[in-house]
Design an enzyme around this catalytic site. Structure first.
Site, PDB file in Angstrom:
ATOM      1  N   VAL A   1      68.385  33.260  61.549  1.00  7.49           N
ATOM      2  CA  VAL A   1      68.309  34.159  62.608  1.00  7.49           C
ATOM      3  C   VAL A   1      66.870  35.043  62.364  1.00  7.49           C
ATOM      4  O   VAL A   1      66.649  35.388  61.207  1.00  7.49           O
ATOM      5  CB  VAL A   1      69.399  34.736  62.771  1.00  7.49           C
ATOM      6  CG1 VAL A   1      70.566  33.714  63.097  1.00  7.49           C
ATOM      7  CG2 VAL A   1      69.861  35.797  61.772  1.00  7.49           C
ATOM      8  N   GLU A   2      66.627  35.588  63.337  1.00  6.84           N
ATOM      9  CA  GLU A   2      65.708  36.804  63.441  1.00  6.84           C
ATOM     10  C   GLU A   2      64.289  36.277  62.740  1.00  6.84           C
ATOM     11  O   GLU A   2      63.598  37.181  62.005  1.00  6.84           O
ATOM     12  CB  GLU A   2      66.038  38.008  62.706  1.00  6.84           C
ATOM     13  CG  GLU A   2      67.242  38.841  63.746  1.00  6.84           C
ATOM     14  CD  GLU A   2      67.725  40.237  63.111  1.00  6.84           C
ATOM     15  OE1 GLU A   2      66.753  40.651  62.280  1.00  6.84           O
ATOM     16  OE2 GLU A   2      68.514  40.800  63.598  1.00  6.84           O
ATOM     17  N   GLY A   3      63.820  34.977  63.173  1.00  3.40           N
ATOM     18  CA  GLY A   3      62.887  34.530  62.611  1.00  3.40           C
ATOM     19  C   GLY A   3      63.138  33.632  61.353  1.00  3.40           C
ATOM     20  O   GLY A   3      63.446  33.922  60.323  1.00  3.40           O
TER      21      GLY A   3
END
Length: 809
Positions: free
Chosen positions: A500-502
């Site tokens: 997540v988040e990249g």
């Protein structure tokens, strides 16, 4: 003066000027002065005259700016204009988002250490500390991860209610809107402590305070939007989620097919100008329970109702989830973690224009808005979650390795276990140091887009290593699921943090260096901006200044790489002493190496570097490891340089410097133009590769820290939830650890008797105690201590078992 003396002195002067980054004026006067002095002290007239001619040919055009621009810069400008690869709108917005700080210093080849040291120490206000000691402590005590993940597949209703009532969803929202207005350090501290207890609870609290409607509204919302939604978010009257990822667009947001068409439509019985939306999103945390949806979509205005542009680009809106056409409520199960996560769909959803975050003014600005908010959230959320997991593993695994015995020996004293334990402890110190320095920068007003990418990637990757090693040491007790299992849910959740988040793979190969080289380089972005300017005269003037400064920068870093390599870094003077000084010197050397090879790479590969993701990833690794090592130095300094923490500083810095060296070595070995790779290697490694990974003796010192009670162990694990409840997964280990350490003198008597052959009993049990008592080798106090230690150890090492009917059912 003989020719060789003249040449030697000239080389020394040139290298000194380059090493200390002298400006053009100083170069000009210094070399002119050298030539004058050479003429006076007997250098060959022919040699001096020829040197004056060369000097004039070079330095007159350089110092006469109109001449320099006409003869040199104008031609280079045209060549660069043709060479510069196109930059997509999303790439440009990402580059424009956020700020640079210490990452730019590490990229400079000559970092200003005062910029790091001048940052304040992490510290919570009295109000924030009271919240940690009160509501956060209470919340952690309410959490039972087995109940949450296995039985309810959700947080219990009373936990949801407690989170709402105590303002956990409004930690970052200003008090004027009913929020708690906590600092980034406090946000991090809350997530870290809850994560040491329950990943599900930590994610539930983390998301509304990270990349969500609250942060976006605070930064870009209209006053009407702020006044309406922020109080509702603070009180948890609205539960927010934010929908970005779709089946077609993950890391490549530009590929999203979610659209909004500006048109007229009916809303609340009236015809208004609005947006008709169609979307399909997935992996959206809190979506199944959300009442307010933040949505990213591509905005189109085919009839030019809001301006001249037809395609505006990525735009953001806030939409109540009960709006007609929204499908929401179904759940994903992310590796069986119970936090609320699911898909969101919308079909022909019509919304007013003023539901766009920031209104029409921010149409098409969504990617920049997201990148700036993501920089904050990514700097705090996942590094804090990783720190919580790392601290828990360090404390619990050290205690377990001390109380658990095999072959009549605590397993923590076995070298194989000790090796893994050293990695756990060292990596945890690295994670926490990185978290601290990054979070402090956010509180100082930075929007650390590159640093947050480094922190997210390396904290989660090191956390993966920490948890894997902890699972190995706990062995069978870590793989048997049940209420007593301490690690399994954290182990299961590792890929979620990685993804997540990249996604980590793309964060490493595309973002850290790909964006870092443009954002952190002191001149590259200025050159690119000049090339993009419409005013040709202004563009040439700006390009000329940046280009020649860039040439000096490359030359300086080449010289600094050679001299710092030959001198082992001793020519640099960072403001430290002891081990910190030694490691800071090495960081400066590798900083010069990174800056130099980066510029050579850009000159050779140009825009083609985008296609060499492995090379980009390795250069990003160098920058990242220098960031981690400098974070450890800062952490050690902030803590007052405690002697007992010295092994932690040494392990992290030696590990990081070795990793940076390996990344640089891999980069050079795989450089697409081998001859240039060989030349760069000669300049950055003039005496070979100097760095080695931490030695076993140092690993022993690091591992020993968590095998005993001491201040270094307490500092390392500070900020997590700790209890000594014998029925709790962590509490039973803490309790046993205390009783075993209390019985250490009695334990030594038992060990001595067994080693000397004075005891015949096969096991350390009542038979052995009776035999030792009879021989006068221990007394009743010893027996009591040993019984208590063995009883609590047994309680701490048992695993769950279930009736077959319960399992099969």
């Amino acid at each position: 003066m003989p020719f060789y003396c003249f040449l030697l002195l000239l080389i020394i002067i040139l290298m000194l000027l380059a090493f200390f980054r002298s400006g053009l004026a100083i170069w000009t006067f210094a070399l002119a002065g050298f030539l004058l002095v050479s003429g006076f002290i007997g250098a060959s007239t022919t040699l001096v005259s020829a040197s004056w001619i060369i000097f004039a040919l070079i330095f007159l055009p350089l110092n006469i700016l109109p001449l320099r621009r006409t003869l040199i810069s104008r031609h280079v400008f045209g060549i660069f204009k043709k060479m510069m690869p196109p930059i997509s709108n999303t790439e440009k917005q990402a580059l424009d988002a956020g700020s640079v700080w210490w990452d730019a210093e590490l990229f400079s080849g000559k970092p200003d250490w005062h910029k790091l040291l001048d940052q304040p120490a992490p510290q919570l206000s009295s109000e924030e500390q009271a919240f940690i000691d009160g509501p956060v402590e209470t919340l952690c005590g309410m959490l039972n991860d087995w109940e949450i993940n296995h039985e309810l597949h959700d947080l219990p209703p009373e936990v949801w209610q407690f989170i709402r009532e105590n303002g956990f969803f409004g930690m970052i929202i200003p008090k004027a809107y009913g929020g708690l207005e906590f600092s980034a350090q406090m946000h991090s501290a809350v997530v870290m402590k809850i994560a040491s207890r329950s990943i599900t609870a930590a994610v539930t609290v983390m998301v509304p305070n990270s990349l969500g409607p609250g942060q976006l509204l605070m930064n870009y919302g209209t006053e009407e939007q702020k006044n309406h939604y922020l109080p509702r978010l603070s009180s948890a009257e609205d539960i927010p989620c934010f929908a970005l990822t779709s089946p077609w667009a993950g890391s490549d947001a530009a590929a999203m097919r979610d659209t909004g068409i500006v048109c007229k439509g009916e809303f609340d019985g009236k015809e208004i100008l609005g947006i008709r939306l169609n979307w399909e999103k997935r992996y959206i945390t809190l979506a199944p329970v959300a009442t307010l949806l933040g949505l990213a979509f591509k905005l189109y205005d085919p009839e030019h109702l809001i301006g001249d542009k037809e395609a505006h680009g990525i735009t953001l809106a806030l939409i109540p989830t009960d709006t007609a056409g929204i499908e929401i409520g179904r759940r994903h199960l992310p590796l069986d973690q119970a936090f609320q996560n699911g898909p969101v769909k919308g079909h022909d959803v019509f919304i007013p224009l003023d539901w766009m975050i920031g209104g029409v003014e921010y149409a098409g600005q969504g990617w920049r808005m997201l990148m700036e908010c993501l920089a904050d959230g990514r700097a705090i959320s996942l590094p804090s979650l990783s720190a919580g997991a790392g601290k828990l593993c360090s404390r619990a695994t050290g205690a377990y390795a001390r109380i658990r015995t095999q072959f009549h020996t605590p397993i923590g004293r076995m070298e194989g276990v000790e090796e893994a334990l050293a990695r756990i402890v060292g990596n945890t110190y690295a994670i926490d140091a990185t978290r601290q320095i990054t979070v402090v920068s956010v509180d100082q007003g930075e929007k650390p887009s590159v640093m947050s990418a480094i922190a997210k990637y390396h904290c989660t990757e090191r956390m993966r290593s920490v948890v894997n090693d902890a699972m190995d040491i706990f062995g069978g007790s870590a793989i048997i699921m049940g209420p007593l299992n301490l690690l399994a849910r954290t182990y299961e959740a590792i890929p979620v943090s990685i993804t997540v988040e990249g996604a980590n793979i793309l964060t490493r190969s595309l973002i850290i260096f790909g964006q870092g080289v443009i954002r952190c380089h002191p001149y590259l972005r200025r050159e690119m901006d000049a090339l993009a300017m419409d005013d040709k005269q202004a563009a040439l003037k700006a390009f000329d200044a940046a280009f020649f400064a860039h040439i000096g920068f490359v030359g300086s870093n080449k010289v600094r790489s050679i001299l710092l390599g030959l001198g082992g870094g001793y020519l640099s003077k960072p403001p430290f002493s002891g081990d910190s000084l030694r490691y800071a010197r090495h960081i400066e050397r590798l900083s010069a190496n990174l800056a130099f090879v980066s510029d050579i790479t850009l000159a050779v590969l140009g825009g083609g570097l985008k296609r060499h993701e492995k090379l980009s990833g390795r250069l990003g690794d160098i920058l990242s490891q220098l960031y981690i090592a400098s974070a450890a130095i800062k952490r050690f300094s902030t803590d007052g340089e405690p002697a007992e923490d010295t092994p932690l500083l040494q392990w992290v810095c030696e590990d990081a410097l070795w990793r940076a060296q390996q990344a640089l070595d891999g980069f050079l070995r795989n450089f697409p133009v081998p001859a240039i790779g060989i030349l760069m290697r000669a300049l950055v490694f003039p005496l070979g590769k100097p760095f080695k990974p931490p030695v076993d003796k140092l690993g022993h010192k690091v591992a020993t820290i968590v095998l005993n009670e001491n201040k270094a162990r307490d500092r390392l694990s500070a900020g997590i939830y700790i209890n000594t409840n014998p029925d709790d997964p962590l509490g039973r280990i803490e309790h046993a650890f205390a009783t075993v350490l209390a019985a250490r003198d009695s334990e030594k008597k038992l060990e001595l008797a067994r080693k000397s052959g004075q005891i015949n009993a096969l096991f350390d049990d009542e038979t052995a105690f009776a035999e030792l008592l009879e021989k006068g080798l221990i007394d009743e106090t010893d027996v009591k201590m040993l019984r208590n230690a063995f009883a609590t150890t047994w309680q701490a090492t048992i695993v769950d078992a279930f009736d077959a009917a319960d399992v099969n059912g």
